[in-house]
Scaffold this active site. Structure first.
Site, mmCIF file in Angstrom:
data_model
loop_
_atom_site.group_PDB
_atom_site.id
_atom_site.type_symbol
_atom_site.label_atom_id
_atom_site.label_comp_id
_atom_site.label_asym_id
_atom_site.label_seq_id
_atom_site.Cartn_x
_atom_site.Cartn_y
_atom_site.Cartn_z
ATOM 1 N N ASP A 33 53.910 51.293 12.127
ATOM 2 C CA ASP A 33 55.454 51.265 12.498
ATOM 3 C C ASP A 33 55.882 51.119 13.868
ATOM 4 O O ASP A 33 57.094 51.254 13.912
ATOM 5 C CB ASP A 33 55.772 52.760 11.811
ATOM 6 N N THR A 77 36.367 44.881 10.232
ATOM 7 C CA THR A 77 35.687 43.797 9.648
ATOM 8 C C THR A 77 36.482 43.102 8.599
ATOM 9 O O THR A 77 37.405 43.501 8.320
ATOM 10 C CB THR A 77 34.502 44.482 8.708
ATOM 11 N N SER A 102 30.156 45.547 14.005
ATOM 12 C CA SER A 102 30.462 45.912 12.616
ATOM 13 C C SER A 102 30.352 47.372 12.702
ATOM 14 O O SER A 102 30.856 48.097 11.712
ATOM 15 C CB SER A 102 29.710 45.308 11.799
ATOM 16 N N ASN A 103 29.760 47.853 13.725
ATOM 17 C CA ASN A 103 29.589 49.278 13.723
ATOM 18 C C ASN A 103 29.065 49.741 15.068
ATOM 19 O O ASN A 103 28.004 49.074 15.804
ATOM 20 C CB ASN A 103 28.324 49.646 12.901
ATOM 21 N N PHE A 104 29.778 50.755 15.840
ATOM 22 C CA PHE A 104 29.563 50.997 17.412
ATOM 23 C C PHE A 104 28.635 52.171 17.335
ATOM 24 O O PHE A 104 28.359 52.549 18.560
ATOM 25 C CB PHE A 104 31.028 51.356 17.863
ATOM 26 N N HIS A 136 30.214 53.963 1.356
ATOM 27 C CA HIS A 136 31.105 54.538 2.150
ATOM 28 C C HIS A 136 32.129 55.040 1.443
ATOM 29 O O HIS A 136 32.305 55.190 0.126
ATOM 30 C CB HIS A 136 31.627 53.233 2.879
ATOM 31 N N LYS A 140 37.518 52.547 1.914
ATOM 32 C CA LYS A 140 37.134 51.273 2.513
ATOM 33 C C LYS A 140 37.398 50.280 1.691
ATOM 34 O O LYS A 140 36.790 50.082 0.613
ATOM 35 C CB LYS A 140 35.656 51.330 2.982
ATOM 36 N N THR A 147 28.473 46.407 8.560
ATOM 37 C CA THR A 147 27.280 46.592 9.139
ATOM 38 C C THR A 147 26.201 46.179 8.078
ATOM 39 O O THR A 147 25.117 45.735 8.501
ATOM 40 C CB THR A 147 27.206 48.424 9.177
#
Length: 238
Positions: A33, A77, A102-104, A136, A140, A147
């Site tokens: 927004d 992703t 893709s995954n931290f 997940h 999602k 991942t």
């Protein structure tokens, strides 16, 4: 370090808290927004922007940040297929910087290293077939998860009998990935090597999003002093 946040959902709010706890300043927060904030002096002052949004928005967000000279850390992703080549070119030829994962999660980084090592071993044992399952939360949108795709590509790279990955396949030359969407599950990834004699299973099961958020802030700290197209493998040397 001055950090901008692009995306202010559950993950964005958790990243904000961890970044502040680690002594960083949040100079700009952009959500759906207030897109005009991309043109603000506050956003342009950021050393790094951390981006967690939707697949359809991520690439455009990168372009807006790059236009202001802001480095980006992104966990979004689903954009790589259509825009991966453009991003690689911008990072290699135009001096832009993107740290993408893709995954931290630190745990997932360790899990990934174990996955690569196990795949190299299992390449010698064709009696084992390999498959993957990822679970997940119901919010999602993309599947399989980024991942899961990263893990699958690591397996395909190291196991000669698998040519590629696919969903809903019975082709023995393809690595099958199944996806499940239920509840508020942060993320579960399971890899199985099955034979007539036994089964070998490795699993990463996230308790919460906190590990992902901490990893994103660690990636921002790394990106602050590095350039180009960066990944988890650059940050963690294992």
């Amino acid at each position: 370090m001055k950090i901008a946040l692009i995306g202010y959902g559950k993950m964005g709010k958790m990243i904000e808290q961890i970044a502040r706890d680690r002594g960083h300043e949040i100079v700009s927060i952009i959500d759906i927004d207030n897109q005009e904030e991309f043109d603000s002096e506050a956003f342009a002052s950021a050393d790094v922007a951390i981006e967690f949004t939707a697949p359809q928005a991520a690439y455009g967000n990168y372009l807006k940040a790059f236009a202001k000279g802001v480095k980006v850390v992104s966990g979004s992703t689903g954009w790589m297929k259509d825009h991966g080549d453009d991003v690689r070119r911008m990072c290699s030829e135009e001096g832009k910087t993107l740290f993408w994962a893709s995954n931290f999660s630190v745990g997932v980084a360790i899990f990934s290293a174990v996955n690569r090592y196990l795949a190299k071993i299992m390449n010698q044992f064709p009696q084992y077939d390999v498959e993957m399952e990822e679970t997940h939360h119901v919010h999602k949108l993309d599947h399989p998860s980024g991942t899961a795709i990263t893990l699958a590509e690591e397996i395909v790279e190291n196991i000669d009998r698998k040519e590629a990955w696919a969903e809903d396949t019975t082709d023995p030359s393809l690595l099958r990935i199944d996806h499940i969407r239920r509840g508020e599950v942060p993320g579960i990834h399971t890899i199985r090597y099955d034979s007539e004699a036994d089964i070998i299973t490795i699993t990463h099961d996230a308790h919460s999003r906190k590990g992902f958020a901490l990893g994103a802030v660690l990636a921002a700290e790394y990106t602050h002093t590095h350039n180009g197209l960066l990944t988890i493998k650059d940050m963690f040397n294992f």
